[in-house]
Design a protein around this motif. Structure first.
Motif, PDB file in Angstrom:
ATOM      1  N   MET A  67      -4.829   1.324  11.390  1.00 22.86           N
ATOM      2  CA  MET A  67      -5.594   0.389  10.565  1.00 22.86           C
ATOM      3  C   MET A  67      -6.118   1.033   9.291  1.00 22.86           C
ATOM      4  SD  MET A  67      -7.718  -1.723  13.436  1.00 22.86           S
ATOM      5  CE  MET A  67      -6.876  -2.702  14.677  1.00 22.86           C
ATOM      6  N   HIS A  68      -6.284   2.343   9.304  1.00 24.94           N
ATOM      7  CA  HIS A  68      -6.822   3.037   8.140  1.00 24.94           C
ATOM      8  C   HIS A  68      -5.739   3.664   7.270  1.00 24.94           C
ATOM      9  CE1 HIS A  68     -10.558   2.619  10.489  1.00 24.94           C
ATOM     10  NE2 HIS A  68     -11.163   2.695   9.323  1.00 24.94           N
ATOM     11  N   LEU A  69      -4.479   3.360   7.544  1.00 28.69           N
ATOM     12  CA  LEU A  69      -3.407   3.851   6.686  1.00 28.69           C
ATOM     13  C   LEU A  69      -3.429   3.166   5.328  1.00 28.69           C
ATOM     14  CD1 LEU A  69      -0.323   4.159   9.069  1.00 28.69           C
ATOM     15  CD2 LEU A  69      -1.621   6.011   8.004  1.00 28.69           C
ATOM     16  N   ARG A  70      -3.877   1.897   5.315  1.00 28.32           N
ATOM     17  CA  ARG A  70      -3.957   1.148   4.065  1.00 28.32           C
ATOM     18  C   ARG A  70      -5.415   0.901   3.692  1.00 28.32           C
ATOM     19  NH1 ARG A  70      -0.677  -2.700   6.871  1.00 28.32           N
ATOM     20  NH2 ARG A  70       1.555  -2.349   6.578  1.00 28.32           N
ATOM     21  N   ARG A  71      -5.697   0.996   2.436  1.00 27.27           N
ATOM     22  CA  ARG A  71      -6.989   0.561   1.934  1.00 27.27           C
ATOM     23  C   ARG A  71      -6.932  -0.942   1.702  1.00 27.27           C
ATOM     24  NH1 ARG A  71      -8.161   5.320  -2.577  1.00 27.27           N
ATOM     25  NH2 ARG A  71      -8.285   7.056  -1.075  1.00 27.27           N
ATOM     26  N   PRO A  72      -8.079  -1.610   1.648  1.00 28.79           N
ATOM     27  CA  PRO A  72      -8.070  -3.061   1.401  1.00 28.79           C
ATOM     28  C   PRO A  72      -7.278  -3.416   0.150  1.00 28.79           C
ATOM     29  CG  PRO A  72     -10.254  -2.345   2.037  1.00 28.79           C
ATOM     30  CD  PRO A  72      -9.442  -1.094   1.870  1.00 28.79           C
ATOM     31  N   GLY A  73      -6.357  -4.361   0.315  1.00 27.90           N
ATOM     32  CA  GLY A  73      -5.542  -4.797  -0.816  1.00 27.90           C
ATOM     33  C   GLY A  73      -4.238  -4.056  -0.958  1.00 27.90           C
ATOM     34  N   GLU A  74      -4.081  -2.934  -0.254  1.00 29.58           N
ATOM     35  CA  GLU A  74      -2.841  -2.170  -0.348  1.00 29.58           C
ATOM     36  C   GLU A  74      -1.768  -2.771   0.540  1.00 29.58           C
ATOM     37  OE1 GLU A  74      -4.197   2.392  -1.429  1.00 29.58           O
ATOM     38  OE2 GLU A  74      -3.725   1.869   0.650  1.00 29.58           O
ATOM     39  N   ALA A  75      -0.511  -2.569   0.155  1.00 28.95           N
ATOM     40  CA  ALA A  75       0.628  -3.019   0.943  1.00 28.95           C
ATOM     41  C   ALA A  75       1.535  -1.823   1.210  1.00 28.95           C
ATOM     42  CB  ALA A  75       1.390  -4.112   0.187  1.00 28.95           C
ATOM     43  N   GLY A  76       2.544  -2.046   2.033  1.00 28.99           N
ATOM     44  CA  GLY A  76       3.488  -0.981   2.320  1.00 28.99           C
ATOM     45  C   GLY A  76       3.079  -0.138   3.507  1.00 28.99           C
ATOM     46  N   TYR A  77       3.900   0.873   3.806  1.00 26.93           N
ATOM     47  CA  TYR A  77       3.705   1.718   4.980  1.00 26.93           C
ATOM     48  C   TYR A  77       3.639   3.178   4.568  1.00 26.93           C
ATOM     49  CZ  TYR A  77       4.966  -2.327   7.855  1.00 26.93           C
ATOM     50  OH  TYR A  77       4.997  -3.561   8.453  1.00 26.93           O
ATOM     51  N   SER A  78       2.991   3.975   5.394  1.00 22.35           N
ATOM     52  CA  SER A  78       2.983   5.424   5.215  1.00 22.35           C
ATOM     53  C   SER A  78       3.062   6.068   6.592  1.00 22.35           C
ATOM     54  CB  SER A  78       1.720   5.878   4.477  1.00 22.35           C
ATOM     55  OG  SER A  78       0.559   5.439   5.152  1.00 22.35           O
ATOM     56  N   ILE A  79       3.218   7.375   6.624  1.00 23.11           N
ATOM     57  CA  ILE A  79       3.381   8.084   7.892  1.00 23.11           C
ATOM     58  C   ILE A  79       2.013   8.337   8.525  1.00 23.11           C
ATOM     59  CG2 ILE A  79       4.255  10.157   9.003  1.00 23.11           C
ATOM     60  CD1 ILE A  79       6.200  10.454   6.659  1.00 23.11           C
ATOM     61  N   PRO A  80       1.761   7.834   9.732  1.00 17.79           N
ATOM     62  CA  PRO A  80       0.485   8.128  10.404  1.00 17.79           C
ATOM     63  C   PRO A  80       0.435   9.577  10.854  1.00 17.79           C
ATOM     64  CG  PRO A  80       1.917   6.859  11.845  1.00 17.79           C
ATOM     65  CD  PRO A  80       2.617   6.936  10.529  1.00 17.79           C
ATOM     66  N   GLN A  81      -0.758  10.153  10.808  1.00 20.75           N
ATOM     67  CA  GLN A  81      -0.932  11.556  11.149  1.00 20.75           C
ATOM     68  C   GLN A  81      -2.095  11.720  12.123  1.00 20.75           C
ATOM     69  OE1 GLN A  81       1.200  13.753  10.037  1.00 20.75           O
ATOM     70  NE2 GLN A  81       2.098  12.763   8.232  1.00 20.75           N
ATOM     71  N   GLY A  82      -2.062  12.831  12.875  1.00 18.79           N
ATOM     72  CA  GLY A  82      -3.180  13.191  13.736  1.00 18.79           C
ATOM     73  C   GLY A  82      -3.155  12.512  15.086  1.00 18.79           C
ATOM     74  N   GLY A  83      -3.986  13.025  16.008  1.00 16.69           N
ATOM     75  CA  GLY A  83      -4.071  12.448  17.339  1.00 16.69           C
ATOM     76  C   GLY A  83      -2.723  12.425  18.029  1.00 16.69           C
TER      77      GLY A  83
END
Length: 253
Positions: free
Chosen positions: A167-183
């Motif tokens: 849920m925190h990969l995108r900031r409000p208003g952002e679109a698209g995907y990125s690589i999740p990290q951690g955990g």
């Protein structure tokens, strides 16, 4: 036909459905989220509304079926009620309301199938733990209960942490995907799915029920192929995707 006979038939039906679902999803990717292309699956609605509608039978049907059981207000069944509702109140209401799904859509056929299976599995599990099963107070000290609850809580923690990361990969208003990290993402592409599978593994052990086992297998049949599809999507989308990650099980799958 007695209700107990009907209950047994439904549980067997869930088991058969798990086998068929697994075989189908190994060939076809369920059309929602990043895998929905917007055509060929009929009418659709917003993903947030779809998620709530699809998951709603899980807490509602479970509570209604549970409260009609003769053991509903005994200690051990109430523990099981709490476990189930903690997961599904989050999954049905909190998760979709927090999710930044934007304007994504989900086909109604997916919503309908999810609604149906959630209603059946909620009924079969609720009726077993509050009506057909027998759980004396001594069950609280039984190794199966203790191990099952521990696995359930570990899975819940992993699931919530992974959801929060996504849920925190995108900031409000952002679109698209990125690589999740951690955990859990250090090891697998879908620790949220692994966490959910662990939850229902723990449930099946803690309740020591055929209904719980059938539900676990249905969950695996749904999420294991989905994890593989997501993993392949990450690899195809990102050239720098970590090569050591697996889809669902660290170092194995």
């Amino acid at each position: 036909m007695t209700e107990e006979t009907l209950h047994g038939m439904l549980v067997w039906g869930v088991l058969v459905a798990a086998i068929l679902m697994f075989a189908y999803l190994l060939r076809r990717v369920a059309p929602y989220g990043r895998h929905y292309q917007g055509a060929g699956w009929g009418p659709h609605i917003s993903s947030r509304l779809a998620w709530i509608a699809m998951e709603l039978p899980a807490p509602v049907v479970f509570l209604a079926a549970f409260l009609s059981g003769q053991h509903a207000f005994e200690t051990v069944p109430l523990v099981f009620l709490t476990m189930w509702q903690v997961h599904y109140l989050n999954r049905t209401f909190i998760y979709p309301l927090r999710s930044r799904s934007g304007d994504r859509k989900t086909p109604l056929v997916v919503v309908g199938s999810g609604f149906f299976f959630n209603a059946i599995t909620a009924y079969t599990n609720a009726r077993f733990v509050s009506e057909f099963g027998e759980y004396a107070m001594a069950w609280l000290a039984d190794p199966r209960f203790l191990v099952g609850v521990a696995i359930f809580l570990a899975g819940l923690a992993l699931n919530l942490h992974a959801d929060n990361t996504l849920m925190h990969l995108r900031r409000p208003g952002e679109a698209g995907y990125s690589i999740p990290q951690g955990g859990g993402f250090r090891y697998v592409s879908c620790p949220n799915y692994l966490g959910e599978i662990l939850e229902w593994l723990g449930w099946a052990i803690a309740t020591w029920s055929f209904a719980g086992l059938a539900f676990l297998l249905l969950t695996v049949a749904n999420l294991a192929p989905r994890a593989r599809s997501n993993h392949r999507w990450y690899i195809d989308t990102f050239d720098d995707y970590p090569p050591g990650r697996r889809a669902l099980i660290p170092g194995i799958y």
